[in-house]
Every structure is written in structure tokens, then in C-alpha cells.
Design an enzyme around this catalytic site. Structure first.
Site, mmCIF file in Angstrom:
data_model
loop_
_atom_site.group_PDB
_atom_site.id
_atom_site.type_symbol
_atom_site.label_atom_id
_atom_site.label_comp_id
_atom_site.label_asym_id
_atom_site.label_seq_id
_atom_site.Cartn_x
_atom_site.Cartn_y
_atom_site.Cartn_z
ATOM 1 N N LEU A 64 0.950 -1.924 -0.007
ATOM 2 C CA LEU A 64 0.057 -0.454 -0.588
ATOM 3 C C LEU A 64 1.197 1.358 0.446
ATOM 4 O O LEU A 64 0.277 2.087 0.567
ATOM 5 C CB LEU A 64 -1.266 -0.461 1.261
ATOM 6 C CG LEU A 64 -2.099 -0.693 1.663
ATOM 7 C CD1 LEU A 64 -2.338 -1.150 3.006
ATOM 8 C CD2 LEU A 64 -2.764 -1.261 0.209
ATOM 9 N N CYS A 65 2.193 1.281 -1.151
ATOM 10 C CA CYS A 65 2.609 2.484 -0.596
ATOM 11 C C CYS A 65 2.803 2.940 -1.989
ATOM 12 O O CYS A 65 2.342 2.805 -2.911
ATOM 13 C CB CYS A 65 4.579 1.976 -0.552
ATOM 14 S SG CYS A 65 5.791 2.875 -0.236
#
Length: 189
Positions: A64-65
Site C-alpha cells: 500500500l505504498c
């Protein structure tokens, strides 16, 4: 709760730490990256000793970066250089911004299904601090100014098993600097 492999890896790292310090004091030879292993996302082990004499790119990843699209670049890099001996290993970590909160299923969905990753992916691990995986503790002792500060930090391990180059998160895997370092590591004997 730690599984048997994680416990054995941690015990091995504990035994190896004095050897690393002994070398610094002029004693025994240094421990290389090939002494470590990671539990694999698939449940097997990724034993770095299996890659002895070959360069490795070890990268802490997160699903989720903002850097998560680097999975595609890592796959491209591996596709370009794996026949010459490079192995890329992804190490999912929730250490930075809580950006890898899921388990194996979510990591598999992101890495394999969204980005088409076929290189080895480790089980989620801690990469900084007192509870860091033994490989990351070794890397921090070896290069204390080059520890991961965010997701997608890259350690290039040379054929000799030692850190050849370090690339921070912002340096894409397809960046000329990374490719040049990989070519050099592949050429070194």
C-alpha cells in the site's frame, strides 16, 4: 508467535553476531549474506546460500505504498538479468507507515496478481530495529548509514556475498544506477 524456521534463523544470527564482531577486531572471517534465509511467502525457505556466487537484490516491499509500482520495475530488472545470475528477493514489511498490514493472501494478490511478480517473495518480516530479521541486522551492522528508511530500499549483494551497493526507496529498480551496479556485480568474479 515465531515458527521454528524463524526461531532457528534468529538463533543462527545470534551465534553469527560474535563472529562478525570478531572479524572487526581482527579475528575470524566475516559472515556474508549467504549465511541467511527467509521464510518464503509460499511456506518454503529462501536460503541465500542457494545463490552463493551470484548477485542478489534484496528489497523490503509493501503493498500500500506510493512505491508499490516498483514491483513492476523489480520484475523487469529480474527478467533482464536473471539468466546472467541475478536474483531479486522481495521482503514484505509493515515497518513503514503500516503499508503492509495484510497477510500472505493480500501480499500474493498485490505482488503476483497485480504486478506479475515471479521472483521469490519472503514472508512478511521486520526490517528495522531490535526485532529485525537477522539479514537486516547484519546489513545494518555492515552499513549502518544505509539502513532502510522506507519501503523499497534495495541492497545489492555482490558475488562475494557482501553489500556492493545500496539504493534508497526513491531510486527505481530500472534506474541506470541500479542497472549499472547489477552489470558490475554480474561481471565481478
Amino acid at each position: 508467535m515465531m515458527n521454528r524456521r524463524t526461531l532457528l534463523t534468529a538463533a543462527l544470527a545470534g551465534m553469527l553476531a560474535p563472529a562478525t564482531r570478531a572479524f572487526a577486531d581482527g579475528g575470524m572471517s566475516r559472515i556474508s549474506a549467504y549465511a541467511f534465509s527467509f521464510p518464503a511467502l509460499s511456506g518454503d525457505d529462501i536460503r541465500l546460500a542457494a545463490f552463493t556466487g551470484k548477485p542478489l537484490l534484496v528489497v523490503n516491499t509493501a503493498s500500500l505504498c506510493g512505491y508499490t509500482p516498483q514491483y513492476a520495475g523489480l520484475q523487469e530488472l529480474w527478467g533482464e538479468f536473471r539468466e546472467r545470475g541475478l536474483t531479486v528477493i522481495g521482503v514484505p514489511s509493515n515497518d513503514f507507515g503500516g503499508q503492509e498490514p495484510g497477510g500472505a493472501g493480500e501480499i500474493t494478490e498485490t505482488a503476483h496478481h497485480q504486478y506479475g511478480v515471479t521472483f521469490p517473495i519472503a514472508a512478511k518480516a521486520t526490517v528495522v530495529g531490535a526485532k529485525a530479521h537477522p539479514f537486516y541486522k547484519w546489513a545494518a551492522e555492515t552499513r549502518p548509514k544505509d539502513v532502510p528508511r522506507w519501503n523499497f530500499h534495495k541492497y545489492l549483494i555482490g558475488r562475494d556475498g557482501y553489500i556492493a551497493e545500496v539504493f534508497p526507496s526513491a531510486v527505481a529498480p530500472t534506474d541506470t544506477r541500479v542497472k549499472t551496479a547489477v552489470v558490475k556485480a554480474l561481471a565481478d568474479s
